[in-house]
Motif scaffolding. Structure first.
Motif, PDB file in Angstrom:
ATOM      1  N   LEU A 105       0.875  -1.181   0.000  1.00 40.59           N
ATOM      2  CA  LEU A 105       0.000   0.000   0.000  1.00 40.59           C
ATOM      3  C   LEU A 105       0.906   1.223   0.000  1.00 40.59           C
ATOM      4  CD1 LEU A 105      -2.793   1.351   0.250  1.00 40.59           C
ATOM      5  CD2 LEU A 105      -2.424   1.336   2.708  1.00 40.59           C
ATOM      6  N   PHE A 106       0.703   2.075  -0.990  1.00 39.10           N
ATOM      7  CA  PHE A 106       1.529   3.275  -1.109  1.00 39.10           C
ATOM      8  C   PHE A 106       0.727   4.355  -1.820  1.00 39.10           C
ATOM      9  CE2 PHE A 106       4.554   5.900  -3.588  1.00 39.10           C
ATOM     10  CZ  PHE A 106       5.314   6.412  -2.541  1.00 39.10           C
ATOM     11  N   VAL A 107       0.846   5.573  -1.309  1.00 31.01           N
ATOM     12  CA  VAL A 107       0.264   6.742  -1.968  1.00 31.01           C
ATOM     13  C   VAL A 107       1.389   7.755  -2.149  1.00 31.01           C
ATOM     14  CG1 VAL A 107      -1.387   8.644  -1.753  1.00 31.01           C
ATOM     15  CG2 VAL A 107      -2.051   6.323  -1.060  1.00 31.01           C
ATOM     16  N   ALA A 115      -7.563  10.856   0.697  1.00 27.95           N
ATOM     17  CA  ALA A 115      -8.376   9.650   0.909  1.00 27.95           C
ATOM     18  C   ALA A 115      -8.051   8.544  -0.088  1.00 27.95           C
ATOM     19  CB  ALA A 115      -9.865   9.961   0.925  1.00 27.95           C
ATOM     20  N   ALA A 116      -6.951   8.656  -0.806  1.00 29.37           N
ATOM     21  CA  ALA A 116      -6.560   7.606  -1.748  1.00 29.37           C
ATOM     22  C   ALA A 116      -6.240   6.302  -1.010  1.00 29.37           C
ATOM     23  CB  ALA A 116      -5.372   8.051  -2.595  1.00 29.37           C
ATOM     24  N   ALA A 117      -5.522   6.379   0.097  1.00 26.88           N
ATOM     25  CA  ALA A 117      -5.170   5.165   0.843  1.00 26.88           C
ATOM     26  C   ALA A 117      -6.423   4.492   1.396  1.00 26.88           C
ATOM     27  CB  ALA A 117      -4.193   5.487   1.967  1.00 26.88           C
ATOM     28  N   ARG A 118      -7.317   5.277   1.963  1.00 22.88           N
ATOM     29  CA  ARG A 118      -8.580   4.732   2.472  1.00 22.88           C
ATOM     30  C   ARG A 118      -9.352   4.068   1.329  1.00 22.88           C
ATOM     31  NH1 ARG A 118     -12.368   5.604   6.663  1.00 22.88           N
ATOM     32  NH2 ARG A 118     -10.940   6.999   7.692  1.00 22.88           N
ATOM     33  N   GLY A 119      -9.382   4.708   0.181  1.00 19.64           N
ATOM     34  CA  GLY A 119     -10.079   4.145  -0.972  1.00 19.64           C
ATOM     35  C   GLY A 119      -9.444   2.848  -1.447  1.00 19.64           C
ATOM     36  N   LEU A 120      -8.115   2.799  -1.469  1.00 20.75           N
ATOM     37  CA  LEU A 120      -7.437   1.562  -1.855  1.00 20.75           C
ATOM     38  C   LEU A 120      -7.772   0.430  -0.892  1.00 20.75           C
ATOM     39  CD1 LEU A 120      -3.968   3.024  -2.874  1.00 20.75           C
ATOM     40  CD2 LEU A 120      -5.435   1.631  -4.369  1.00 20.75           C
ATOM     41  N   MET A 121      -7.756   0.728   0.402  1.00 25.46           N
ATOM     42  CA  MET A 121      -8.071  -0.306   1.391  1.00 25.46           C
ATOM     43  C   MET A 121      -9.515  -0.778   1.247  1.00 25.46           C
ATOM     44  SD  MET A 121      -5.319  -1.122   2.971  1.00 25.46           S
ATOM     45  CE  MET A 121      -5.932  -2.038   4.389  1.00 25.46           C
ATOM     46  N   THR A 122     -10.423   0.138   1.015  1.00 27.02           N
ATOM     47  CA  THR A 122     -11.823  -0.241   0.817  1.00 27.02           C
ATOM     48  C   THR A 122     -11.965  -1.123  -0.415  1.00 27.02           C
ATOM     49  OG1 THR A 122     -12.585   1.767   1.918  1.00 27.02           O
ATOM     50  CG2 THR A 122     -14.162   0.668   0.452  1.00 27.02           C
ATOM     51  N   TRP A 123     -11.280  -0.756  -1.488  1.00 28.57           N
ATOM     52  CA  TRP A 123     -11.321  -1.552  -2.713  1.00 28.57           C
ATOM     53  C   TRP A 123     -10.808  -2.966  -2.437  1.00 28.57           C
ATOM     54  CZ3 TRP A 123      -8.921  -4.601  -6.174  1.00 28.57           C
ATOM     55  CH2 TRP A 123      -9.448  -4.680  -7.458  1.00 28.57           C
ATOM     56  N   LEU A 124      -9.684  -3.085  -1.727  1.00 22.82           N
ATOM     57  CA  LEU A 124      -9.121  -4.398  -1.401  1.00 22.82           C
ATOM     58  C   LEU A 124     -10.077  -5.217  -0.540  1.00 22.82           C
ATOM     59  CD1 LEU A 124      -5.397  -3.512  -0.581  1.00 22.82           C
ATOM     60  CD2 LEU A 124      -6.298  -4.475  -2.716  1.00 22.82           C
ATOM     61  N   GLU A 125     -10.685  -4.568   0.443  1.00 29.14           N
ATOM     62  CA  GLU A 125     -11.625  -5.274   1.311  1.00 29.14           C
ATOM     63  C   GLU A 125     -12.814  -5.802   0.515  1.00 29.14           C
ATOM     64  OE1 GLU A 125     -12.564  -2.612   4.540  1.00 29.14           O
ATOM     65  OE2 GLU A 125     -10.490  -2.643   5.272  1.00 29.14           O
ATOM     66  N   ARG A 153      -7.745   3.127  12.267  1.00 26.64           N
ATOM     67  CA  ARG A 153      -9.020   3.820  12.001  1.00 26.64           C
ATOM     68  C   ARG A 153      -9.968   2.951  11.188  1.00 26.64           C
ATOM     69  NH1 ARG A 153      -5.832   8.190  10.756  1.00 26.64           N
ATOM     70  NH2 ARG A 153      -6.214   7.915   8.533  1.00 26.64           N
ATOM     71  N   LEU A 154      -9.401   2.120  10.327  1.00 31.85           N
ATOM     72  CA  LEU A 154     -10.210   1.264   9.462  1.00 31.85           C
ATOM     73  C   LEU A 154     -10.635  -0.038  10.145  1.00 31.85           C
ATOM     74  CD1 LEU A 154      -8.396   1.722   6.032  1.00 31.85           C
ATOM     75  CD2 LEU A 154     -10.541   2.763   6.793  1.00 31.85           C
ATOM     76  N   GLY A 155     -10.261  -0.220  11.396  1.00 35.57           N
ATOM     77  CA  GLY A 155     -10.709  -1.399  12.134  1.00 35.57           C
ATOM     78  C   GLY A 155      -9.741  -2.567  12.150  1.00 35.57           C
ATOM     79  N   TYR A 156      -8.497  -2.331  11.776  1.00 37.11           N
ATOM     80  CA  TYR A 156      -7.486  -3.386  11.858  1.00 37.11           C
ATOM     81  C   TYR A 156      -6.955  -3.417  13.281  1.00 37.11           C
ATOM     82  CZ  TYR A 156      -7.660  -3.927   6.844  1.00 37.11           C
ATOM     83  OH  TYR A 156      -8.096  -4.197   5.580  1.00 37.11           O
ATOM     84  N   HIS A 157      -6.732  -4.639  13.790  1.00 40.02           N
ATOM     85  CA  HIS A 157      -6.275  -4.826  15.166  1.00 40.02           C
ATOM     86  C   HIS A 157      -4.902  -5.500  15.167  1.00 40.02           C
ATOM     87  CE1 HIS A 157     -10.179  -3.630  16.629  1.00 40.02           C
ATOM     88  NE2 HIS A 157     -10.713  -4.412  15.717  1.00 40.02           N
ATOM     89  N   PRO A 158      -4.015  -5.079  16.084  1.00 45.27           N
ATOM     90  CA  PRO A 158      -2.681  -5.697  16.155  1.00 45.27           C
ATOM     91  C   PRO A 158      -2.779  -7.197  16.423  1.00 45.27           C
ATOM     92  CG  PRO A 158      -2.768  -3.702  17.491  1.00 45.27           C
ATOM     93  CD  PRO A 158      -4.179  -4.005  17.073  1.00 45.27           C
ATOM     94  N   ILE A 159      -1.911  -7.936  15.749  1.00 42.30           N
ATOM     95  CA  ILE A 159      -1.779  -9.379  15.966  1.00 42.30           C
ATOM     96  C   ILE A 159      -0.297  -9.697  16.059  1.00 42.30           C
ATOM     97  CG2 ILE A 159      -3.943  -9.985  14.796  1.00 42.30           C
ATOM     98  CD1 ILE A 159      -2.205 -10.778  12.314  1.00 42.30           C
ATOM     99  N   PRO A 160       0.056 -10.865  16.582  1.00 43.22           N
ATOM    100  CA  PRO A 160       1.476 -11.242  16.592  1.00 43.22           C
ATOM    101  C   PRO A 160       1.992 -11.401  15.162  1.00 43.22           C
ATOM    102  CG  PRO A 160       0.186 -12.664  18.048  1.00 43.22           C
ATOM    103  CD  PRO A 160      -0.797 -11.841  17.251  1.00 43.22           C
ATOM    104  N   PRO A 161       3.287 -11.195  14.956  1.00 42.81           N
ATOM    105  CA  PRO A 161       3.842 -11.416  13.624  1.00 42.81           C
ATOM    106  C   PRO A 161       3.511 -12.827  13.129  1.00 42.81           C
ATOM    107  CG  PRO A 161       5.430 -10.287  14.979  1.00 42.81           C
ATOM    108  CD  PRO A 161       4.298 -10.694  15.890  1.00 42.81           C
ATOM    109  N   TYR A 162       3.237 -12.932  11.838  1.00 43.85           N
ATOM    110  CA  TYR A 162       2.836 -14.203  11.225  1.00 43.85           C
ATOM    111  C   TYR A 162       3.772 -14.520  10.061  1.00 43.85           C
ATOM    112  CZ  TYR A 162       0.720 -10.991   7.863  1.00 43.85           C
ATOM    113  OH  TYR A 162       0.513  -9.987   6.950  1.00 43.85           O
ATOM    114  N   GLY A 163       3.755 -15.769   9.647  1.00 41.41           N
ATOM    115  CA  GLY A 163       4.541 -16.183   8.490  1.00 41.41           C
ATOM    116  C   GLY A 163       5.999 -15.790   8.616  1.00 41.41           C
ATOM    117  N   LEU A 164       6.560 -15.290   7.529  1.00 38.63           N
ATOM    118  CA  LEU A 164       7.969 -14.898   7.517  1.00 38.63           C
ATOM    119  C   LEU A 164       8.260 -13.685   8.395  1.00 38.63           C
ATOM    120  CD1 LEU A 164       8.765 -15.369   3.720  1.00 38.63           C
ATOM    121  CD2 LEU A 164       9.439 -16.854   5.614  1.00 38.63           C
TER     122      LEU A 164
END
Length: 185
Positions: A105-107, A115-125, A153-164
């Motif tokens: 994700l980059f703007v 609001a480009a980043a918010r729009g990109l995240m909404t599109w991905l969701e 702000r978009l409702g993502y919550h911290p989790i432990p590192p995953y995968g690599l």
């Protein structure tokens, strides 16, 4: 009309965004516009973390670098944010088990605050929901304060590192369950 517009006849990027909304277009991972935006992101984040990476044991730095490598064959979708036809943002998804992982994700600096980043995240969701995914995960770094604030702000919550990312000493990972409560700005 703003004082800047009045002074030089041009709009600021924020003013232009409200007059010329951002549109979103899926593209191939190797689309030259996508490649250019990822290169800009890599340059910005490389400079942001250069001193931190230099302070790491070389073996740890190598593990972190490997964790960030993306095989283009694993990308499910790449999307560009376009303003007046010009690419101003980029994001992608790749499968991660039954979820999708947000990548790159980059703007562009001139388009931040539009609001480009918010729009990109909404599109991905929305894409992920259409594909039957129940959640999205992502990884970012501690110096990407604006990104972390956006995700929270978009409702993502911290989790432990995953995968690599388990091997990355500075990984900040997040998950959002899709289709849940609406996001309050």
């Amino acid at each position: 009309m703003s004082s800047r517009e009045a002074a030089d006849g041009r709009l600021s990027s924020r003013e232009a965004a409200y007059r010329n909304p951002v549109e979103f277009a899926p593209v191939d991972w190797l689309d030259p516009r996508a490649v250019a935006l990822r290169a800009a992101m890599d340059a910005e984040t490389g400079a942001m973390y250069a001193d931190f990476v230099a302070s790491l044991d070389p073996a740890v730095a190598a593990k972190s670098a490997r964790a960030l490598v993306i095989d283009p064959a694993t990308i499910a979708v790449t999307v560009l944010a376009l303003q007046d036809g010009a690419p101003v943002g980029h994001a992608a998804l790749r499968p991660y088990g039954a979820e999708f992982e947000v990548k790159k994700l980059f703007v562009a600096p001139d388009a931040r605050g539009t609001a480009a980043a918010r729009g990109l995240m909404t599109w991905l969701e929305e894409f992920a929901i259409q594909q039957g995914a129940a959640s999205l995960v992502l990884q970012t770094g501690p110096r990407q304060i604006a990104a972390i604030a956006l995700y929270e702000r978009l409702g993502y919550h911290p989790i432990p590192p995953y995968g690599l990312y388990v091997d990355m000493v500075d990984a900040r990972c997040y998950r959002k369950v899709l289709g849940g409560e609406p996001v309050i700005p």
